[in-house]
Design an enzyme around this catalytic site. Structure first.
Site, short mmCIF file in Angstrom:
data_model
loop_
_atom_site.label_atom_id
_atom_site.label_comp_id
_atom_site.label_asym_id
_atom_site.label_seq_id
_atom_site.Cartn_x
_atom_site.Cartn_y
_atom_site.Cartn_z
N HIS A 130 72.51 19.67 57.72
CA HIS A 130 73.85 19.11 57.50
C HIS A 130 74.03 17.97 58.51
O HIS A 130 73.43 17.99 59.58
CB HIS A 130 74.86 20.23 57.77
CG HIS A 130 76.29 19.91 57.46
ND1 HIS A 130 77.09 19.20 58.32
CD2 HIS A 130 77.07 20.23 56.40
CE1 HIS A 130 78.30 19.10 57.79
NE2 HIS A 130 78.31 19.72 56.63
N ASP A 207 71.75 26.28 63.44
CA ASP A 207 73.00 26.03 62.73
C ASP A 207 73.14 27.15 61.70
O ASP A 207 72.46 27.16 60.68
CB ASP A 207 72.94 24.66 62.05
CG ASP A 207 74.12 24.43 61.10
OD1 ASP A 207 74.97 25.33 60.96
OD2 ASP A 207 74.17 23.35 60.49
N GLN A 210 76.06 28.33 57.31
CA GLN A 210 75.92 28.89 55.97
C GLN A 210 75.31 30.29 56.00
O GLN A 210 75.21 30.94 54.96
CB GLN A 210 75.04 27.98 55.09
CG GLN A 210 75.63 26.62 54.84
CD GLN A 210 76.90 26.67 54.00
OE1 GLN A 210 77.15 27.62 53.27
NE2 GLN A 210 77.73 25.64 54.12
N LYS A 233 84.28 29.53 56.96
CA LYS A 233 83.35 29.81 55.85
C LYS A 233 83.10 31.30 55.69
O LYS A 233 82.39 31.72 54.79
CB LYS A 233 82.02 29.09 56.09
CG LYS A 233 82.11 27.57 56.00
CD LYS A 233 80.73 26.97 55.98
CE LYS A 233 80.69 25.52 56.44
NZ LYS A 233 81.28 24.59 55.48
N CYS A 373 77.35 16.37 52.61
CA CYS A 373 77.09 16.09 54.04
C CYS A 373 75.63 16.31 54.39
O CYS A 373 75.31 16.81 55.47
CB CYS A 373 77.98 16.94 54.94
SG CYS A 373 79.71 16.57 54.75
#
Lengths: 415, 150
Positions: A130, A207, A210, A233, A373
């Site tokens: 991202h 990261d 997600q 999220k 993104c």
């Protein structure tokens, strides 16, 4: 494969907890398939944030009075819940930020720009990141003279793991990777990547924006030195994020924000810092957001993350099977749901993704269209844009059926 | 309720599939590139001027049906018009597509461009419909830089 009826989650019961899912969009039932952008919030989370403002709003870590005591207890309680959720050794390894983006920038600034990174040191990323796991490292290159390198993917969207052998060298100081791609859904082998980073003496930055909402996470078993994710999220409020750090890595990190809360003593011209994690939480934090995130973590923990993952695998398998029945539709990312989270990027021949999203919108279906993104990834596939449906605990095979009918409608309009 | 067929009328689908004036102009007097980074739409508009009149106009690029159809319809609409007339047409067009959803739509003076009136029901698509027009304005003002609709 038949419809995903044998689900491990009681989806109707879950749907009843989400007030927004009961409204109509353009006269149709809302079918929300954009949880990879932001999830919807259950009543429990909404009530918890309201409750803070209604009953015990006060600043944390300052007030002597009862209200402040309550607010601090709930805020620190949320930290403990998050720590348990990701299996951190200690709540002191959990730093509240405003977002994944801020968490990654804190690492890039505090460990990269101000920390031990020297000119010529290498940072190894991937092409599937991202933008928020690309741009902060550009800063480190620009200001520190660090060298950026990227691991490529194969055509199915899996990292070409063999490239790490070549790209990680003695000069590598940071290996950064998303645990789960926000476009392809690819689940990356973090444990293996962290191991290779550590063998070279580098830290591994993950990261997990997600991943944290959808997969069980055990930071100790993964071996991540830093791991970032967002509350919004994962059923929580917007404006609250988390940076987890290994104690040793956090000790080598300089704070991003100077101000209240993060100090021990301030004199004119100099200051000493508070302990970790408070050192990294300058300014009044998002107290309601943290408390809401704590309740979101409770909600997910009650469902059991293993069950959340199993449910999403079923829905994703069903969606892949169904979408492949429609000629002229292409999908991106792994086909094996063991390697893929509930993210389905697709294109329809002859139709721009924006038109797909507009037509689906009229059917009450929310999907994302665009570059998500992740422009470097889109360039890798030579695509200007895709449509993307993403699934969460409140989605089931009925939602997939509505999506498929919507896709057929798009094809009719453009026939 | 916004109807799908209002946004995707036959004329729009026809112009998006078979865009008119869809080519480069080798010796253009003016040109500009428009880019909508959000959706990756990119359009280049070429203009040949005779005195103050748009003698010829063409475009190339990629984008959604709305942006392609709008560019195609625009080239038909402004060919033979003066710069001032083209600018006035854009004003009228802009007013039409940025009308509040649900409000009556004013299509007076817009001719065939009126088929894009359904865009006003989909505010996020206004940028798609107006990209070519902004790019034409930039070309006529001889701005050489890329027009970016953020």
């Amino acid at each position: 494969m038949s419809k995903a009826e044998k689900t491990l989650l009681n989806v109707p019961k879950i749907q009843a907890d989400f007030p927004i899912l009961h409204r109509k969009i353009r006269g149709k039932r809302l079918v929300y398939l954009d949880s990879a952008a932001t999830s919807q919030k259950p009543r429990q989370v909404i009530d918890a944030t309201t409750d803070f403002y209604m009953r015990y709003n006060a600043n944390v870590h300052r007030a002597i009075y009862e209200l402040g005591e309550e607010a601090t207890r709930e805020y620190e309680g949320a930290r403990e819940k998050v720590a348990a959720f990701i299996h951190a050794r200690s709540p002191n390894q959990v730093i509240f930020t405003k977002s994944t983006t801020e968490a990654l920038n804190l690492v890039a600034y505090g460990y990269g720009l101000k920390g031990p990174i020297q000119a010529g040191d290498e940072i190894v990323g991937t092409v599937m990141e991202h933008h928020s796991n690309h741009v902060p490292w550009h800063f480190v290159r620009d200001h520190k003279g660090a060298v950026l390198k990227y691991v490529d993917i194969d055509d199915e969207g899996n990292l070409r793991m063999e490239q790490y052998d070549e790209l990680i060298t003695k000069r590598t100081k940071i290996v950064t990777v998303s645990m789960c791609s926000n476009v392809l859904g690819t689940i990356n082998p973090i444990k293996e990547i962290a191991k290779r980073a550590h063998e070279a003496g580098a830290v591994c930055v993950v990261d997990a924006a997600q991943a944290a909402p959808h997969l069980p996470i055990d930071v100790q078993s993964l071996g991540a030195d830093f791991l970032a994710f967002s509350g919004h999220k994962m059923l929580g409020p917007t404006g609250i994020g988390v940076l987890y750090g290994e104690t040793e890595a956090l000790e080598a990190t300089e704070p991003l924000l100077g101000g209240g809360e993060m100090i021990r003593e301030v004199h004119l011209g100099r200051a000493s810092w508070n302990d970790i994690p408070y050192r990294f939480e300058g300014g009044t934090p998002n107290i309601a957001g943290a408390i809401g995130l704590g309740v979101a973590v409770d909600y997910l923990t009650d469902l059991k993350m293993e069950a959340v993952r199993a449910h999403e695998m079923e829905v994703t398998r069903y969606a892949l099977d169904e979408i492949h029945r429609i000629p002229g539709v292409r999908t991106y990312g792994p086909e094996d749901v063991k390697q893929k989270a509930g993210v389905l990027a697709f294109t329809i021949d002859g139709v721009h993704p924006h038109d797909i999203a507009s037509i689906l919108d009229v059917e009450g279906i929310c999907v994302r269209s665009g570059h998500h993104c992740a422009q470097p990834l889109m360039e890798r596939y030579d695509l200007p844009a895709t449509a993307r449906a993403s699934f969460y605990v409140y989605n089931d095979s009925d939602d997939v059926d509505v999506l498929m009918a919507g896709i057929r409608k798009v094809q009719e309009v453009f026939a | 309720m916004a109807d799908l067929r209002e946004l995707y009328q036959e004329t729009i689908l026809d112009h998006s599939k078979k865009p008119r004036n869809f080519h480069e102009i080798a010796e253009a007097d003016a040109s500009a590139v428009g880019h909508n980074p959000l959706c990756g739409d990119r359009v280049t508009v070429y203009v040949r001027l005779r005195d103050d009149t748009i003698a010829d106009i063409a475009f190339v690029g990629q984008g959604c049906a709305i942006s392609k159809a709008s560019a195609s319809l625009m080239t038909d609409a402004v060919k033979g018009k003066s710069r001032v007339q083209a600018h006035q047409l854009f004003q009228l067009f802009h007013r039409m597509v940025t009308g509040k959803p649900g409000d009556p739509v004013n299509t007076a003076g817009l001719g065939k461009l009126a088929v894009l009136s359904g865009v006003s029901e989909f505010p996020v698509r206004v940028k798609c419909a107006s990209l070519a027009w902004h790019t034409l304005e930039a070309a006529l003002e001889s701005k050489k830089e890329i027009v970016s609709l953020e």
